[in-house]
Design a protein around this motif. Structure first.
Motif, short mmCIF file in Angstrom:
data_model
loop_
_atom_site.label_atom_id
_atom_site.label_comp_id
_atom_site.label_asym_id
_atom_site.label_seq_id
_atom_site.Cartn_x
_atom_site.Cartn_y
_atom_site.Cartn_z
N MET A 1 0.83 -1.21 0.00
CA MET A 1 0.00 0.00 0.00
C MET A 1 0.86 1.25 0.00
O MET A 1 0.58 2.20 -0.75
CB MET A 1 -0.95 -0.02 1.21
CG MET A 1 -2.09 -1.01 1.08
SD MET A 1 -3.34 -0.86 2.39
CE MET A 1 -2.40 -1.41 3.83
N VAL B 1 -5.01 -4.06 -4.80
CA VAL B 1 -5.17 -2.79 -4.09
C VAL B 1 -5.77 -1.77 -5.05
O VAL B 1 -5.30 -1.61 -6.17
CB VAL B 1 -3.81 -2.27 -3.57
CG1 VAL B 1 -3.96 -0.88 -2.96
CG2 VAL B 1 -3.22 -3.24 -2.55
N LEU C 1 -7.75 4.72 0.12
CA LEU C 1 -7.78 3.29 -0.15
C LEU C 1 -9.22 2.85 -0.34
O LEU C 1 -10.07 3.02 0.53
CB LEU C 1 -7.15 2.51 1.00
CG LEU C 1 -7.13 0.99 0.83
CD1 LEU C 1 -6.12 0.59 -0.23
CD2 LEU C 1 -6.81 0.29 2.16
N CYS D 1 -8.31 -3.49 -0.49
CA CYS D 1 -7.04 -4.20 -0.32
C CYS D 1 -7.34 -5.59 0.21
O CYS D 1 -7.96 -5.73 1.28
CB CYS D 1 -6.10 -3.46 0.63
SG CYS D 1 -4.57 -4.38 0.97
#
Length: 295
Positions: free
Chosen positions: A171, A198, A205, A208
């Protein structure tokens, strides 16, 4: 190496002529640890440059216990692992024992409870750890093999030792590579029988997770599922790929069959690499390189 331990073969090795293991006190040691693969990397902190990388892969199906034994055996003869004092030692753990918690909800005392929602935790064999991601406003909670933690603490007694999960490294690495875009971007990292997907939109985000697969059909199913869930268009949106696949591999072929714009990723930016790394594929080792961004 102990003959009772399944053999790990060295598949990559690069070492900058200008770096000597005796200079470890001004360098970072990064270890990417999984049951089937161990990578050891060194970053010269003064030059902010990767100067060494070694890659060991199990020749037959392996276990976490076998990988720990292999690392211990390597430390008896490997010049990098024999050095005890490093500016930083950081280990990336490859497993599916992780969960992501919004930082506003995170309670240090509840780490094991969070993890038990998604995974089976064995307290006799594992310890629960976490890594904070301020830019993503979340915390990654994960397990570390207890035997590995104990051995590394003794092996590098004079060095700060830190554990992060492989997904944390990915990430942070993808954040460094992501373009400022209003469209979501899918980043794929392929390991042996595992694929980590991801999705980032800007610095946010969106998704994930790591999936186990045994066939190319399983692999592409997970990729297309995430594209559909995130309302991405396989004919228009570009997909970036890193990890253990080659241009002529079956996995790459199936990606190109279903997704129009597939591109191999590059080494991360904001860190340098010795010219010795020019012999390596740019899209490989990204999880190990990205341990550098997990400060």
């Amino acid at each position: 190496m102990n003959t009772s331990v399944p053999a790990f073969r060295q598949t990559q090795r690069v070492l900058d002529d200008a770096f000597a293991p005796s200079e470890s006190a001004s360098a970072h040691l990064y270890i990417s640890f999984g049951a089937h693969r161990i990578r050891v990397g060194v970053l010269d902190a003064q030059r902010n440059k990767f100067v060494a990388l070694e890659d060991y892969e199990a020749e037959t199906p392996s276990t976490v216990e076998n990988a720990i034994a292999t690392l211990q055996d390597l430390s008896a003869s490997n010049p990098l692992l024999q050095e005890r004092k490093w500016q930083q030692v950081r280990i990336g753990i490859k497993n599916q024992q992780f969960t992501l918690i919004p930082e506003t909800l995170f309670d240090l005392n509840a780490r094991e409870e969070y993890l038990r929602l998604n995974a089976v935790v064995e307290p006799e064999q594992e310890v629960v750890d976490h890594h904070e991601h301020p830019r993503l406003e979340l915390v990654n909670v994960f397990t570390v093999p207890a035997a590995l933690e104990a051995w590394l603490a003794m092996q590098f007694l004079d060095s700060p030792v830190e554990f992060v999960h492989q997904t944390s490294a990915l990430m942070e690495g993808f954040l460094h590579m992501a373009e400022r875009s209003t469209r979501p971007q899918l980043f794929i990292y392929v390991d042996k029988n595992y694929v980590t997907l991801v999705v980032l939109q800007g610095l946010k985000l969106e998704f994930c997770n790591s999936f186990f697969f045994t066939t190319s059909e399983d692999f592409i199913y997970y990729v297309l599922f995430v594209l559909q869930e995130k309302k991405m268009n396989p004919d228009q949106d570009q997909v970036m790929v890193w990890g253990e696949l080659l241009l002529d591999s079956e996995l790459h072929e199936v990606l190109r069959t279903y997704i129009r714009h597939v591109q191999f990723g590059k080494k991360p930016t904001d860190v340098g690499f010795s010219y010795r790394f020019d012999t390596l594929f740019n899209h490989r080792n990204f999880d190990m390189y990205s341990l550098h961004f997990c400060d």
